[in-house]
Each structure stands twice: as C-alpha cells, then as structure tokens.
Design an enzyme around this catalytic site. Structure first.
Site, mmCIF file in Angstrom:
data_model
loop_
_atom_site.group_PDB
_atom_site.id
_atom_site.type_symbol
_atom_site.label_atom_id
_atom_site.label_comp_id
_atom_site.label_asym_id
_atom_site.label_seq_id
_atom_site.Cartn_x
_atom_site.Cartn_y
_atom_site.Cartn_z
ATOM 1 N N ARG A 1 0.856 -1.189 0.000
ATOM 2 C CA ARG A 1 0.000 0.000 0.000
ATOM 3 C C ARG A 1 0.887 1.232 0.000
ATOM 4 N NH1 ARG A 1 -5.105 0.362 3.956
ATOM 5 N NH2 ARG A 1 -5.347 -1.714 3.046
ATOM 6 N N SER B 1 -8.474 0.441 0.382
ATOM 7 C CA SER B 1 -9.466 0.509 1.451
ATOM 8 C C SER B 1 -9.929 1.940 1.686
ATOM 9 C CB SER B 1 -8.911 -0.125 2.721
ATOM 10 O OG SER B 1 -9.892 -0.223 3.713
ATOM 11 N N ASP C 1 -14.194 0.252 -0.064
ATOM 12 C CA ASP C 1 -14.207 -1.124 -0.584
ATOM 13 C C ASP C 1 -15.193 -2.003 0.171
ATOM 14 O OD1 ASP C 1 -12.524 -1.108 1.688
ATOM 15 O OD2 ASP C 1 -11.490 -2.912 1.015
ATOM 16 N N ASP D 1 -15.641 -3.129 3.185
ATOM 17 C CA ASP D 1 -15.349 -4.174 4.166
ATOM 18 C C ASP D 1 -15.479 -3.659 5.603
ATOM 19 O OD1 ASP D 1 -13.031 -2.638 4.219
ATOM 20 O OD2 ASP D 1 -11.657 -4.340 4.110
ATOM 21 N N ARG D 2 -15.669 -2.349 5.784
ATOM 22 C CA ARG D 2 -15.879 -1.777 7.115
ATOM 23 C C ARG D 2 -17.292 -1.200 7.209
ATOM 24 N NH1 ARG D 2 -10.469 -0.554 9.422
ATOM 25 N NH2 ARG D 2 -8.971 -1.126 7.813
ATOM 26 N N THR E 1 -3.326 -7.276 16.521
ATOM 27 C CA THR E 1 -4.070 -6.291 15.737
ATOM 28 C C THR E 1 -4.082 -6.665 14.260
ATOM 29 O OG1 THR E 1 -3.265 -4.634 17.288
ATOM 30 C CG2 THR E 1 -4.301 -3.830 15.282
ATOM 31 N N LYS F 1 -13.239 -9.163 7.420
ATOM 32 C CA LYS F 1 -14.303 -8.215 7.714
ATOM 33 C C LYS F 1 -15.167 -8.009 6.471
ATOM 34 C CE LYS F 1 -10.902 -4.479 7.219
ATOM 35 N NZ LYS F 1 -9.695 -5.333 7.244
#
Length: 587
Positions: free
Chosen positions: A53, A149, A308, A310-311, A380, A418
């Site tokens: 990224r 993201s 995207d 996913d959250r 995490t 997620k």
C-alpha cells in the site's frame, strides 16, 4: 546524484514500460530534483502482511504498474514453491474503483497466467470480501484484491489472501518479499492477456455471487432475522465507494430494500472522493452528507461502509444530536445481539466464540466472562482474527463475531475477513429487534455498560511522512527509565505492566517473554496503568505513515471512565510524543 540513487534510476528506466511513469522519472532527472527521486525510489515498497500500500506514482517506493508486476511475479513464485498444485488451484483477482485499480488487476492476472496459473478474474468492481469468499468456495490457492481501502485518493494497494480465505500472516510475508526480490525483471506486460488466455476464467463470477447471497440468506434466516420484524428507515452511504449495489442486493434477500435511503452525492464510485477530506467513516466529516440526508427525511439512523465495503459504521440521532458509535461500541453491541439470538435459540453457550484484538475494548472480555461464552484475543489486524476464526471453525466451534476497533466485523463464518455488507444487514436486524422492544441503540449500550462495566475507548493517531521518526519516538519509550527501560509513570498514573510485541517482552510472564506472536517489522507496545484501570497500546501502522494509540479506560461511572481516557490521551501527547515539537500531524 549519488551512485546508489543513479543505480536505482538506471534500473527503473531499463525495465519500466509505462510511458507516464518513465517520463515522470526522466523529468525529475532533467530538473535535478534528486530529493524527490530519493523519496520515490528508496526504500523499495515493502511487502507486509497486508501486501502493498502506497501512493500512486513512479518509483520503486510507489504503487505503479512495475511494482505490481514485480509483486505478482514474486507471489506466484512463492506459491509454486510452497503450495503443491497451486497453479491448477488458481488465484482469484479483483479490484475496486480507485485510480489505476483495473490496470493493476489486469497486470496481476497476466503475471500469474504467464507463470502457468489458472486465474479467476473479476471483470467488474467488487467489494473486498468477495475475494476471500471466492478463494474458499473455489478452493483457490490464493487471491489478490487491488484496493487501498479507506486511504486517501492518492493511494492504492495490493491485498493478499491465502488458501484458507484469510489475509496472510508470517512467515508468508517474508517469503513472498524474498521471492519478489528475485523476480524483479518483468516477464510479461500485457493488460489484455486476461481477455483471451486459455487459463483465464471470466465466467465464474455470476455463480460465485449467487453462492455469496445464498450463504448470507441462510445465515441471517437462522441467526438474525425473524418474520415479526417491521420496516425500518435508515440512510446509507458508500462514501463514493463500491458498496451500494452490494448493500442493495443484501437488503433484497429479505425484501428490505425499501428501508434504505441513499445519499445521491456519494452513491456512485468516484476515485477522487470529492465530498470528503478522508474516505474513512471513522474520520470527522465523513458522514456529514448522510446526516444531512437523514435530517431532511426525518430518519434517525445512518449506516455507512468504507470505499471497498469491508468496514461498517453506524450513527443514531438521540435528543436531536447525532451520536457516532465507535468501532468498539458497535462490536460489543453486535456481540451482545448475536449471542442473545444464539442463546435464545437453545444453542450451547460453551460453543459460542467472539474474537477481538489486543487494542479492542476490555468490555468484550467482561461480557464473555459474565455470560459464559468464549472470548479470544489476537494481535491487531484482521489477518489474525480471520486465521484464528478458521482454526476454531475447523474444531467445530461457532464464531458468532470477530471484530477490530477500526470498524471491521466478521459476522459468522461466511467470509474469513471483515465484511461491511454482512455487518450492515446484521445491524439492521438488530435495530428491528430493538424497535419491537421500543429501545434505542444508545439505551441498549447503557444497559450493556451497567451490566458488564463502564469502559471508554479513545483511539487516534499522529502522522508524518518520516516513518523512521515515528518508529524512533516509540523506541525512545524503551529507554525512559534505568530499571527495565520502559517508563514507570505517565502523568499521575503508575505504569504497572508493559508488553512489547516488537522486543518480545512481557513484564507479567515468568520469563519476561511475550505470549503473543512478535515482530520487529512494526512497533506494538502495551502499557497497563494502575493494574488495569487504563490499558493503552502504541503502535506504528503497517499500511499508513501513522503512529496510532488506543486507550481503554474503565471507571465506576461513564464520567469517570471518560475522564481517565481523556487524561491519559493528554498525557501521552504532552509527555511522550509532543506533536508540535516533533512535527507530527493530528486528525
């Protein structure tokens, strides 16, 4: 220009076949802008457990066609070496709507095809959870999703999934990075290869989507939806991302599509994210247009997914004010709802699991202890949660929820990552259950806190382009005292325990070694204040130039917990990181 930079520039110009990025480097050389050249060429873009990224642009330190091809060639070679039959199993490749995402995905597919892999290539915009879902259902060897993201518009990324449908964890990241270094010369540079290559499958997508919707329907029919639920209006925004068609299809499963009012200015995918400063639903201002739309239609609920999808984010209007729930609050509310539905169905409590990360609220641990279900803590990142969930499900356990505080939720086992669409559908059914009981989400969270304890989380970050400076600030904490190195006080609080997952240190263990996996690639240090009254983790991000902090404080009342969290937040700024003095930005 020094010799090392000259060598990098020469290497770039010798192998880059993209006219735009070649000219970008040539122009910098011609004007003598060696500082920028150094910045874009060195260090090479790092391959970590989240893949790649970075900002889009020329240079070995950026996301561009060359670095994507190099990553794909290295990843393909690593799969050949480590996964028997990986070429026949194939890889899944998809992309979102960001700048260059489609080109990067097509070049990724070409690199794998050239290495003899079967490639399942999505030919349209998808939300990220479809990649891990597809891997699981196609029994593919791996997958790549081109997305950054919720990062700003100048970024793109290359997210990697393993054959179990979860994001990769060590040692795969180092293995892939090593293979990339050995496969830097592009073997194929053909965006059209995927359209006609005999190993490219572009007809699978329709069936995969049917399977996704079928499994979503089956899970919610059994676990969250009931026929006594009534329509409930809410406003939804995809924040210029890919989420709207997927959320619409999810709502159609139970005839709930009329419940949703969208935000026209943010409905369509737009890689520039023109109406928000940051396309992250956690950031201030990201939901302002949704709030305005809800106010116009007198609707008390707002839901959102990140670009995207996913959250998932949620806000409720209470007493004429919008209350944005934190990722921890949403996670605890979801866990409470899913567990109650599970228990009320007469299912065994001792087979129910909830997973969260080391930086998530301690409220979840308290809930699990009182209710008697299992709570598992991981490092995490959803790569750890997804892999832990997969292991538990292989043992026949029911994982009701896995979540991280950054608005990431895995409901059930449909996707080992997620999924904002699945989380939204779950939360809608929760709202409808509460409506039958004439309760607000705010009221329910108060009840949860009264039952399991008052916990307040305060999470934020400092940012700087100088990532070495950020790591240096954390490293300085390891040299604060003459006893064990780590600080013994913060403000008026005594620091009673320290766990450093970078240095493999834990003050609570007999051998002073950490029990959780450790890594020197980024910083992750947890401080326990006053024997757990406040737990605080400091970590450097693996995907963004940020130094993040996570504070979880408890108290005998919401006010005391909030006071403790706010006090510690001010103390770490004033005593440890001093943002003005150190040139750090804040949101």
């Amino acid at each position: 220009m020094d010799a090392s930079l000259q060598n990098l520039v020469n290497e770039w110009l010798a192998i880059d076949q993209n006219e735009t990025t070649r000219n970008e480097v040539i122009n910098l050389v011609n004007v003598g802008d060696y500082a920028t050249l150094e910045q874009i060429m060195h260090p090479r873009i790092g391959f970590g457990t989240s893949g790649l990224r970075a900002e889009i642009g020329a240079g070995f330190a950026r996301m561009n066609e060359l670095t994507v091809i190099q990553a794909s060639q290295g990843f393909a070679e690593y799969l050949i070496q480590t996964v028997p039959g990986s070429q026949e199993m194939g890889v899944v490749v998809g992309h979102d709507h960001r700048h260059n995402s489609q080109q990067f995905a097509r070049l990724t597919a070409a690199a794998f095809l050239n290495k003899g892999f079967k490639v399942y290539a999505y030919g349209f915009l998808i939300h990220t959870p479809l990649i891990p879902f597809s891997i699981k259902n196609l029994k593919a060897a791996a997958g790549v999703m081109i997305t950054a993201s919720h990062n700003p518009a100048v970024y793109n990324g290359y997210k990697v999934y393993w054959s179990n449908g979860s994001a990769i964890i060590p040692p795969h990241d180092k293995g892939i990075a090593s293979c990339i270094e050995k496969n830097l010369k592009p073997l194929v540079w053909d965006k059209d290869l995927v359209d006609h290559h005999m190993l490219a499958n572009r007809t699978f997508a329709t069936d995969l989507l049917k399977q996704y919707w079928s499994q979503l329907h089956e899970f919610h029919a059994e676990n969250t939806f009931s026929l006594d639920m009534q329509p409930l209006e809410f406003v939804y925004t995809p924040i210029h991302g890919v989420g709207l068609p997927f959320v619409t299809s999810a709502l159609t499963l139970f005839g709930e599509q009329a419940d949703m009012t969208s935000v026209p200015l943010q409905d369509s995918p737009n890689p520039d994210f023109p109406t928000v400063k940051f396309p992250n639903p956690e950031e201030e201002g990201a939901l302002d247009l949704a709030f305005k739309q809800a106010d116009t239609h007198n609707i008390p609920y707002v839901m959102a997914t990140d670009p995207d999808a996913d959250r998932f984010a949620f806000a409720e209007k209470i007493n004429n004010e919008w209350r944005r729930f934190t990722g921890d609050e949403i996670g605890c509310i979801l866990a409470y709802f899913i567990f109650q539905e599970y228990k009320n169905a007469g299912k065994p409590v001792n087979n129910f699991y909830v997973l969260s990360t080391t930086v998530s609220s301690a409220l979840m641990k308290s809930m699990a202890k009182i209710e008697g279900f299992h709570h598992v803590e991981t490092l995490t990142g959803f790569k750890w949660l997804g892999n832990a969930a997969a292991e538990l499900e292989d043992q026949g356990k029911f994982v009701g929820l896995a979540y991280e505080e950054a608005l990431g939720y895995m409901v059930g086992g449909i996707v080992k990552d997620k999924d904002g669409v699945n989380a939204l559908l779950t939360f809608l059914h929760l709202l409808k259950r509460l409506k039958l009981q004439q309760l607000s989400v705010t009221q329910v969270f108060i009840e949860i806190s009264q039952k399991y304890g008052y916990y307040v989380t305060r999470n934020s970050y400092f940012f700087s382009r100088d990532t070495q400076k950020l790591r240096g600030l954390v490293d300085a904490l390891r040299k604060k005292s003459t006893t064990n190195g780590y600080p013994t006080k913060l403000g008026n609080y005594n620091i009673t325990n320290v766990r450093d997952l970078t240095a493999d240190y834990d003050s609570t263990t007999v051998d002073k070694k950490a029990k959780l996996p450790t890594s020197k690639s980024s910083d992750n240090v947890t401080f326990e204040l006053e024997n757990g009254q406040v737990v605080m983790t400091i970590r450097t991000s693996g995907t963004e130039p940020k130094l993040k902090y996570y504070i979880c404080a408890r108290g005998s009342s919401p006010e005391e917990a909030q006071k403790n969290a706010t006090g510690v937040c001010m103390d770490i700024k004033n005593e440890w990181f001093k943002p003005e003095q150190n040139g750090l930005g804040e949101p």
